[in-house]
Design a protein around this motif. Structure first.
Motif, PDB file in Angstrom:
ATOM      1  N   ALA A   1       0.852  -1.186   0.000  1.00  0.00           N
ATOM      2  CA  ALA A   1       0.000   0.000   0.000  1.00  0.00           C
ATOM      3  C   ALA A   1       0.885   1.233   0.000  1.00  0.00           C
ATOM      4  N   ALA A   2       0.280   2.361  -0.298  1.00  0.00           N
ATOM      5  CA  ALA A   2       0.974   3.646  -0.232  1.00  0.00           C
ATOM      6  C   ALA A   2       0.501   4.401   0.996  1.00  0.00           C
ATOM      7  N   SER A   3       1.239   5.433   1.352  1.00  0.00           N
ATOM      8  CA  SER A   3       0.846   6.282   2.479  1.00  0.00           C
ATOM      9  C   SER A   3      -0.007   7.454   2.031  1.00  0.00           C
ATOM     10  N   THR A   4       0.162   7.845   0.770  1.00  0.00           N
ATOM     11  CA  THR A   4      -0.621   8.941   0.201  1.00  0.00           C
ATOM     12  C   THR A   4      -0.975   8.587  -1.239  1.00  0.00           C
ATOM     13  N   TRP A   5      -1.973   9.249  -1.760  1.00  0.00           N
ATOM     14  CA  TRP A   5      -2.351   9.010  -3.161  1.00  0.00           C
ATOM     15  C   TRP A   5      -1.201   9.365  -4.094  1.00  0.00           C
ATOM     16  N   ASP A   6      -0.916   8.490  -5.022  1.00  0.00           N
ATOM     17  CA  ASP A   6       0.185   8.637  -5.974  1.00  0.00           C
ATOM     18  C   ASP A   6       1.548   8.455  -5.320  1.00  0.00           C
ATOM     19  N   GLY A   7       1.563   7.989  -4.082  1.00  0.00           N
ATOM     20  CA  GLY A   7       2.832   7.757  -3.395  1.00  0.00           C
ATOM     21  C   GLY A   7       3.433   6.422  -3.789  1.00  0.00           C
ATOM     22  N   PRO A   8       4.684   6.177  -3.403  1.00  0.00           N
ATOM     23  CA  PRO A   8       5.335   4.904  -3.743  1.00  0.00           C
ATOM     24  C   PRO A   8       4.737   3.744  -2.966  1.00  0.00           C
ATOM     25  N   MET A   9       4.795   2.569  -3.565  1.00  0.00           N
ATOM     26  CA  MET A   9       4.343   1.373  -2.857  1.00  0.00           C
ATOM     27  C   MET A   9       5.288   1.054  -1.713  1.00  0.00           C
ATOM     28  N   GLU A  10       4.721   0.710  -0.575  1.00  0.00           N
ATOM     29  CA  GLU A  10       5.488   0.258   0.579  1.00  0.00           C
ATOM     30  C   GLU A  10       4.924  -1.072   1.038  1.00  0.00           C
ATOM     31  N   VAL A  11       5.747  -1.869   1.670  1.00  0.00           N
ATOM     32  CA  VAL A  11       5.257  -3.070   2.339  1.00  0.00           C
ATOM     33  C   VAL A  11       5.059  -2.703   3.802  1.00  0.00           C
ATOM     34  N   LYS A  12       3.818  -2.620   4.202  1.00  0.00           N
ATOM     35  CA  LYS A  12       3.471  -2.146   5.546  1.00  0.00           C
ATOM     36  C   LYS A  12       2.993  -3.305   6.410  1.00  0.00           C
ATOM     37  N   ALA A  13       3.236  -3.203   7.691  1.00  0.00           N
ATOM     38  CA  ALA A  13       2.707  -4.191   8.633  1.00  0.00           C
ATOM     39  C   ALA A  13       1.232  -3.903   8.864  1.00  0.00           C
TER      40      ALA A  13
ATOM     41  N   VAL B   1      -9.055  -1.901   3.564  1.00  0.00           N
ATOM     42  CA  VAL B   1      -7.815  -1.231   3.178  1.00  0.00           C
ATOM     43  C   VAL B   1      -7.763  -1.211   1.662  1.00  0.00           C
ATOM     44  N   GLY B   2      -7.666  -0.032   1.080  1.00  0.00           N
ATOM     45  CA  GLY B   2      -7.575   0.076  -0.364  1.00  0.00           C
ATOM     46  C   GLY B   2      -6.126   0.134  -0.814  1.00  0.00           C
ATOM     47  N   VAL B   3      -5.793   1.130  -1.612  1.00  0.00           N
ATOM     48  CA  VAL B   3      -4.413   1.284  -2.079  1.00  0.00           C
ATOM     49  C   VAL B   3      -3.604   2.146  -1.120  1.00  0.00           C
ATOM     50  N   ILE B   4      -4.275   2.769  -0.150  1.00  0.00           N
ATOM     51  CA  ILE B   4      -3.609   3.558   0.880  1.00  0.00           C
ATOM     52  C   ILE B   4      -3.882   2.902   2.224  1.00  0.00           C
ATOM     53  N   TYR B   5      -2.849   2.777   3.042  1.00  0.00           N
ATOM     54  CA  TYR B   5      -3.033   2.235   4.392  1.00  0.00           C
ATOM     55  C   TYR B   5      -2.400   3.192   5.384  1.00  0.00           C
ATOM     56  N   ARG B   6      -3.228   3.635   6.343  1.00  0.00           N
ATOM     57  CA  ARG B   6      -2.775   4.582   7.370  1.00  0.00           C
ATOM     58  C   ARG B   6      -3.011   3.960   8.743  1.00  0.00           C
ATOM     59  N   PRO B   7      -2.093   3.132   9.207  1.00  0.00           N
ATOM     60  CA  PRO B   7      -2.295   2.462  10.495  1.00  0.00           C
ATOM     61  C   PRO B   7      -2.419   3.434  11.660  1.00  0.00           C
ATOM     62  N   GLU B   8      -1.822   4.623  11.523  1.00  0.00           N
ATOM     63  CA  GLU B   8      -1.875   5.591  12.623  1.00  0.00           C
ATOM     64  C   GLU B   8      -3.272   6.163  12.823  1.00  0.00           C
ATOM     65  N   THR B   9      -4.123   6.084  11.805  1.00  0.00           N
ATOM     66  CA  THR B   9      -5.515   6.538  11.919  1.00  0.00           C
ATOM     67  C   THR B   9      -6.443   5.418  11.468  1.00  0.00           C
ATOM     68  N   GLU B  10      -6.129   4.187  11.858  1.00  0.00           N
ATOM     69  CA  GLU B  10      -6.803   3.036  11.292  1.00  0.00           C
ATOM     70  C   GLU B  10      -8.311   3.047  11.548  1.00  0.00           C
TER      71      GLU B  10
ATOM     72  N   ALA C   1     -10.482   5.534  12.005  1.00  0.00           N
ATOM     73  CA  ALA C   1     -11.187   6.511  11.171  1.00  0.00           C
ATOM     74  C   ALA C   1     -11.011   6.224   9.689  1.00  0.00           C
ATOM     75  N   SER C   2      -9.857   5.704   9.302  1.00  0.00           N
ATOM     76  CA  SER C   2      -9.540   5.549   7.886  1.00  0.00           C
ATOM     77  C   SER C   2     -10.002   4.229   7.284  1.00  0.00           C
ATOM     78  N   HIS C   3     -10.118   3.183   8.100  1.00  0.00           N
ATOM     79  CA  HIS C   3     -10.277   1.849   7.513  1.00  0.00           C
ATOM     80  C   HIS C   3     -11.375   0.976   8.109  1.00  0.00           C
ATOM     81  N   TYR C   4     -12.142   1.473   9.044  1.00  0.00           N
ATOM     82  CA  TYR C   4     -13.207   0.648   9.617  1.00  0.00           C
ATOM     83  C   TYR C   4     -14.577   1.256   9.356  1.00  0.00           C
ATOM     84  N   PHE C   5     -15.566   0.388   9.148  1.00  0.00           N
ATOM     85  CA  PHE C   5     -16.954   0.808   9.007  1.00  0.00           C
ATOM     86  C   PHE C   5     -17.827  -0.286   9.612  1.00  0.00           C
ATOM     87  N   GLU C   6     -19.058   0.027   9.909  1.00  0.00           N
ATOM     88  CA  GLU C   6     -19.964  -0.958  10.479  1.00  0.00           C
ATOM     89  C   GLU C   6     -20.690  -1.713   9.377  1.00  0.00           C
TER      90      GLU C   6
END
Length: 448
Positions: A337-349, A394-403, A405-410
């Motif tokens: 995933a990337a950290s920002t749109w159009d950012g480089p791919m990273e391998v994130k935990a 989790v889409g193409v961006i993953y933000r674990p620091e705001t997980e 708000a950014s990645h959960y829904f009911e």
């Protein structure tokens, strides 16, 4: 690529209902290892009677999801007559794969394929392996019986304009001239269409909508003649004209709010799927690969409660029980995933799932890899899965620091899907390099 280390969360055993965990333990079916491709796919024979099977993913960057979908799709093609693979990708890029797997002459290309962000989503080793298999599978099939591969998305404004013009240059020079005049309104923005949307809002002037609609209408008017002359080429041109029409709308409304643009995009993807089924005939059956947020019934999620719909919901409405919606999930591991749109791919935990989530319930059930299905009854399981809980996306961006708000829904899983494939731990996809794989022919769709 970089690897980030995520701290483990403190999980609480009483965070999800005990009855839900017990039901998942009772009804979860252990799946074979992914290396056992045929055995893995056999577990999904129960869904072979459907006309449309939608296979999800909880992230766009987990290898197990791609490999599982490939194994399931292979089985559905070989044993159950599925003839269309439709994915959350751009139509022109997927058309290169379609040419390759169906052994067709290459359509004219404008630049390299699958290089737009996020390139790793389709340009990875697991997709390449499936494409190679499909190419070889089709070798022994009659031309009209070969399995096709298509993109459903709307982000290919420039490529789709080029494809329409190329078709008309070959078939009708006068129509091509008129199309260039119409699309001239959009061509200044074709490589950065978001700027078109900004311009349309600021200028508050006439958009390019009428021109895009007129061009699509003209192509559709040629249907009877074109189908007799060169039906596949005409169909490809029409679908690209539909992309231009949808993209013009999408970029013009994307600044108004998420619901309107989301609904337009999923409506287009559903309409493309329906067009493919109609084009391939009454016996056509399709497998869809897309994110859980697209293939699950949105009406059973916070998305739907807030006014969004998706392919899964539209397929459920159109096809009823002939549509099967299968979600995928994981607890932890790594993800591309990337950290920002159009950012480089990273391998994130990937952080372990929140204790108030469905993913945590599956993790507590203790099965490392499983299929849980309730399409064929299981009222007790359905009852337990009807409890609204959080679900991770989790889409193409993953933000674990705001997980949260950014990645959960009911969601209510019982109504969102018909079945769920679970991998307790997953790893990031391996992106392809710029070169095509060793030994692959020059028609290889990922070659530069």
């Amino acid at each position: 690529m970089t690897v980030e280390t995520a701290p483990r969360m403190t999980l609480h055993d009483d965070s999800v209902p005990e009855r839900l965990v017990a039901a998942l333990q009772d009804y979860g079916e252990p799946l074979p290892a992914l290396e056992e491709i045929e055995a893995f796919g056999t577990c999904f024979d129960r869904f072979g009677d459907a006309r449309v099977i939608l296979l999800g993913e909880a992230t766009h960057g987990s290898a197990e999801f791609y490999r599982a979908r490939a194994a399931i799709t292979r089985r559905l093609i070989e044993r159950h007559g599925f003839s269309i693979v439709a994915v959350e990708a751009d139509w022109p890029d997927a058309a290169r794969i379609d040419d390759y797997v169906r052994h067709n002459a290459r359509r004219p290309w404008r630049g390299p394929a699958f290089t737009r962000f996020p390139a790793w989503m389709w340009r990875n080793e697991d997709v390449a392996a499936f494409v190679r298999w499909l190419h070889h599978h089709n070798e022994s099939c009659m031309a009209d019986q070969r399995v096709s591969f298509h993109g459903l998305d709307i982000y290919s404004l420039g490529q789709s304009i080029h494809a329409v013009l190329d078709y008309l240059d070959t078939h009708d020079q006068q129509a091509a001239k008129q199309a260039r005049q119409r699309y001239g309104c959009l061509t200044p923005w074709q490589d950065n269409p978001a700027l078109y949307g900004q311009m349309a809002i600021r200028a508050q002037s006439d958009s390019c909508e009428n021109a895009a609609v007129a061009q699509l209408r003209d192509l559709l008017a040629q249907r009877l003649h074109a189908l007799h002359d060169d039906g596949e080429a005409w169909f490809d041109a029409v679908q690209n004209a539909r992309v231009v029409r949808a993209a013009e709308q999408y970029y013009r409304i994307m600044y108004r709010g998420t619901n309107e643009s989301w609904n337009l995009r999923d409506r287009h993807m559903f309409a493309t799927l329906q067009a493919l089924l109609t084009h391939r005939g009454d016996a056509a059956k399709a497998v869809v690969w897309a994110h859980n947020s697209h293939v699950g019934n949105a009406a059973a999620t916070a998305m739907g409660w807030e006014g969004q719909f998706n392919i899964g919901e539209l397929c459920r409405m159109a096809h009823g029980d002939d549509a099967v919606l299968i979600g995928f999930g994981t607890d932890r591991g790594t993800v591309a995933a990337a950290s920002t749109w159009d950012g480089p791919m990273e391998v994130k935990a990937l952080r372990p799932a929140r204790p108030d989530s469905y993913e945590h319930a599956f993790s507590r059930a203790g099965l490392a890899c499983s299929l849980t299905e309730w399409r064929h009854g299981n009222p007790l399981l359905r009852e337990q899965l009807s409890t609204p809980l959080r679900e991770r996306a989790v889409g193409v961006i993953y933000r674990p620091e705001t997980e949260l708000a950014s990645h959960y829904f009911e969601a209510s899983l019982a109504d969102q899907f018909d079945a769920f494939v679970w991998f307790e731990q997953t790893k990031a996809v391996a992106p392809l390099g710029p070169e095509h794989p060793h030994g692959a022919p020059e028609t290889w769709p990922f070659g530069l």
